[in-house]
Design a protein around this motif. Sequence first.
Motif, PDB file in Angstrom:
ATOM      1  N   UNK A   6      39.380  57.292  39.745  1.00  0.00           N
ATOM      2  CA  UNK A   6      40.161  56.100  40.064  1.00  0.00           C
ATOM      3  C   UNK A   6      41.401  56.088  39.185  1.00  0.00           C
ATOM      4  N   UNK A  30      51.616  45.690  36.475  1.00  0.00           N
ATOM      5  CA  UNK A  30      51.353  44.685  37.515  1.00  0.00           C
ATOM      6  C   UNK A  30      51.189  43.297  36.893  1.00  0.00           C
ATOM      7  N   UNK A  54      37.891  36.657  52.441  1.00  0.00           N
ATOM      8  CA  UNK A  54      38.934  37.681  52.514  1.00  0.00           C
ATOM      9  C   UNK A  54      40.087  37.348  51.560  1.00  0.00           C
ATOM     10  N   UNK A  55      40.584  36.129  51.636  1.00  0.00           N
ATOM     11  CA  UNK A  55      41.753  35.762  50.830  1.00  0.00           C
ATOM     12  C   UNK A  55      41.423  35.770  49.338  1.00  0.00           C
ATOM     13  N   UNK A  90      35.781  51.270  42.000  1.00  0.00           N
ATOM     14  CA  UNK A  90      37.069  51.259  42.708  1.00  0.00           C
ATOM     15  C   UNK A  90      36.864  51.571  44.196  1.00  0.00           C
ATOM     16  N   UNK A  91      36.081  52.627  44.482  1.00  0.00           N
ATOM     17  CA  UNK A  91      35.888  53.020  45.887  1.00  0.00           C
ATOM     18  C   UNK A  91      35.029  52.007  46.629  1.00  0.00           C
ATOM     19  N   UNK A  92      34.103  51.361  45.920  1.00  0.00           N
ATOM     20  CA  UNK A  92      33.303  50.309  46.572  1.00  0.00           C
ATOM     21  C   UNK A  92      34.208  49.140  46.966  1.00  0.00           C
ATOM     22  N   UNK A  93      35.232  48.877  46.143  1.00  0.00           N
ATOM     23  CA  UNK A  93      36.179  47.813  46.496  1.00  0.00           C
ATOM     24  C   UNK A  93      36.977  48.201  47.734  1.00  0.00           C
ATOM     25  N   UNK A  94      37.376  49.496  47.803  1.00  0.00           N
ATOM     26  CA  UNK A  94      38.069  49.960  49.016  1.00  0.00           C
ATOM     27  C   UNK A  94      37.162  49.770  50.227  1.00  0.00           C
ATOM     28  N   UNK A 149      29.881  56.885  47.637  1.00  0.00           N
ATOM     29  CA  UNK A 149      30.650  56.190  46.592  1.00  0.00           C
ATOM     30  C   UNK A 149      30.506  56.905  45.249  1.00  0.00           C
ATOM     31  N   UNK A 200      36.787  46.118  51.533  1.00  0.00           N
ATOM     32  CA  UNK A 200      37.852  45.648  52.422  1.00  0.00           C
ATOM     33  C   UNK A 200      37.834  46.390  53.755  1.00  0.00           C
ATOM     34  N   UNK A 205      42.634  44.885  39.230  1.00  0.00           N
ATOM     35  CA  UNK A 205      43.701  45.796  38.800  1.00  0.00           C
ATOM     36  C   UNK A 205      44.178  45.412  37.393  1.00  0.00           C
ATOM     37  N   UNK A 237      41.149  39.269  48.028  1.00  0.00           N
ATOM     38  CA  UNK A 237      42.433  39.880  47.681  1.00  0.00           C
ATOM     39  C   UNK A 237      42.833  39.484  46.258  1.00  0.00           C
ATOM     40  N   UNK A 254      41.756  46.408  34.542  1.00  0.00           N
ATOM     41  CA  UNK A 254      41.454  47.826  34.316  1.00  0.00           C
ATOM     42  C   UNK A 254      41.836  48.248  32.906  1.00  0.00           C
ATOM     43  N   UNK A 296      32.665  60.032  45.396  1.00  0.00           N
ATOM     44  CA  UNK A 296      34.080  59.666  45.290  1.00  0.00           C
ATOM     45  C   UNK A 296      34.426  59.250  43.856  1.00  0.00           C
ATOM     46  N   UNK A 324      43.372  50.149  55.453  1.00  0.00           N
ATOM     47  CA  UNK A 324      42.802  48.808  55.520  1.00  0.00           C
ATOM     48  C   UNK A 324      43.564  47.828  54.639  1.00  0.00           C
ATOM     49  N   UNK A 325      44.330  48.384  53.688  1.00  0.00           N
ATOM     50  CA  UNK A 325      45.143  47.498  52.857  1.00  0.00           C
ATOM     51  C   UNK A 325      46.399  47.030  53.586  1.00  0.00           C
ATOM     52  N   UNK A 336      40.804  41.415  43.904  1.00  0.00           N
ATOM     53  CA  UNK A 336      41.348  42.767  43.850  1.00  0.00           C
ATOM     54  C   UNK A 336      42.498  42.840  42.837  1.00  0.00           C
ATOM     55  N   UNK A 362      54.466  46.697  44.639  1.00  0.00           N
ATOM     56  CA  UNK A 362      53.840  46.951  43.349  1.00  0.00           C
ATOM     57  C   UNK A 362      52.443  46.383  43.216  1.00  0.00           C
TER      58      UNK A 362
END
Lengths: 216, 342
Positions: free
Chosen positions: B62, A158, A136-137, A98-102, B53, A105, A147, A140, A150, B56, B255-256, A143, B243
């Motif tokens: 998470x 979602x 990038x697109x 999860x943090x690597x995905x943050x 990482x 980006x 989610x 997303x 998970x 974290x 960054x989001x 991403x 959401x």
Amino acid sequence: MAHPDTTETTSEVHGYRARVAEHGRFRAVMESFAYLPPFGGMFKKTSPFYAESYWYCMGGITFLMFVYLTLSGVLLAWLGPFWWLTNPVGQALKGTHYWAAQAFFFFLVLHLIRVWATGSFRGRRWLSWLLGSAVLLLGLGENLFGLLARGDWESQFVAMHSDDMLFVQPYFFHLFSPANFGADLAIHVAVIPVILFALIIGHLTLVRLQGTARPL
Amino acid sequence: MSETAPGQPATPHAAQAVRQPAAEPGAAGLVTQHVRHAYWKYPIIALVLAVLLGLLGALAGSPNSPRATIATTSRQDPGGAALAFTQELAGASASAGNQQEFGLGPPGQVFVTGPLSSFAPLLGGNVAAALAAWRAAPASQQAAWANNYLMALDKITPASMEGGMETAMSPDYAKIGTLRGDFGPVPALVKADVRLAQGGHLEQYLEARDPGHTLHLSTIWLYDHPKLLNDAVANGLTDDQWGMVKERDYPVGPWYLIIPAIIHVKLPGGVTGTGFVLWNLLVALIFIFVLPLVPGIRSLPRKLRLSRGIARYPTPGEQIPPDPNARLDPVLQKELKEEGLA
């Protein structure tokens, strides 16, 4: 780490001894990965003076995050949702993913700022900008499917939130539902990452061919 | 990652050359522009990031909220389950929008009559008779019964709270036996299905009905029940389109912000799937074509001299001669000439 002398590059200038003489054993060993197979033939050994700035490392670190995400993702996929949702080690590994995905980006946006601010998208480099934008697109989208894959409450919500807003539209032909966990996981693990990898390789190849852009 | 400009020769002992003044003789102009790349920093950066990482992941973790199940949701809020089943029979449920999805079908059949048929021998009582009565009735009669029952359920539903939150209140299940009207077999079907749901059997049926649904049908039913959306509202996950990126208990990073910058726009006709797709397409086109290609806009970074804060420039005493081999590609040369920036 193997002694660099045993697999010396063709150029004496970049040989282990030359590099030790130039800036010491520690740095020579640390940089060996860039002079040995498989990277030895891929990386240029010098860079323009102006690019000796951490701003120019952001793209590389973004790729590094992609590598972390791939490695941790393979482990997570191997051991499965029950493991990553209930086992403490699995939960921690999922947290790292999860943090690597943050971070992916975060560094990607810094890279984007660097490229834009230095005018590195100009001229023929637009194609590289195009591929980067696609990363990038599509990232997303990856991403979102991460989610959904998970498998917890938020995945459920979602899935339906995005389904009712987007995927029930007729131009999606009703062939896909994000409520189907199996489809989400397959798309997140086996479809989008492969396309992302191809785009990233194309992006890197262009950078290798065109070199670092001179700041405009 | 830094690379050498095209046409640049490798530079022998480039690092030593960096601090030589520009007036140094020989081929200084060729060698001082390029320096040995600091690859030695990369393993250190990679290790630091890996440790960060890992920490974290282990300490902050998470998002991992326990899944909702049909059984727990129906036990916590049986009135909401009764409302969902009635709406499904009436064709007024959220899942009616998913009806065309591959592998789904009419919600009343998938979630009510289908499972009840399967479990009828075990449920006993009047379930088989109620099913037979339902199936024997024409569609208009079925709709009338279900809609009558929906209106009756509304009478035992508490008024929603002031403030305009988009939550649906559930009927009071304890009062469901007090309802009277022309409902046909609907109450019997709904109550039997609530029992199936509370016992976990409905979820088993939906997962086992056909292979490969993998929570598909269960999740769609949970969205028919008011609780899933109400919980999301209570956690602030539904305001407009947030959401998609908000995480329960995990505030997303700045960054989001690029995501809301792209998708979080209220269109004149409200939030619709088509509007969402068209808006994102427009933003992507601006990003890919307008920003880098349109004269004037593409020159903004150069006009604002933004690279001064990014590229490395010589420190005092460090003289770097211009690079005679640095060439711009012909397309860029032409563009800059047109803009008077060459």
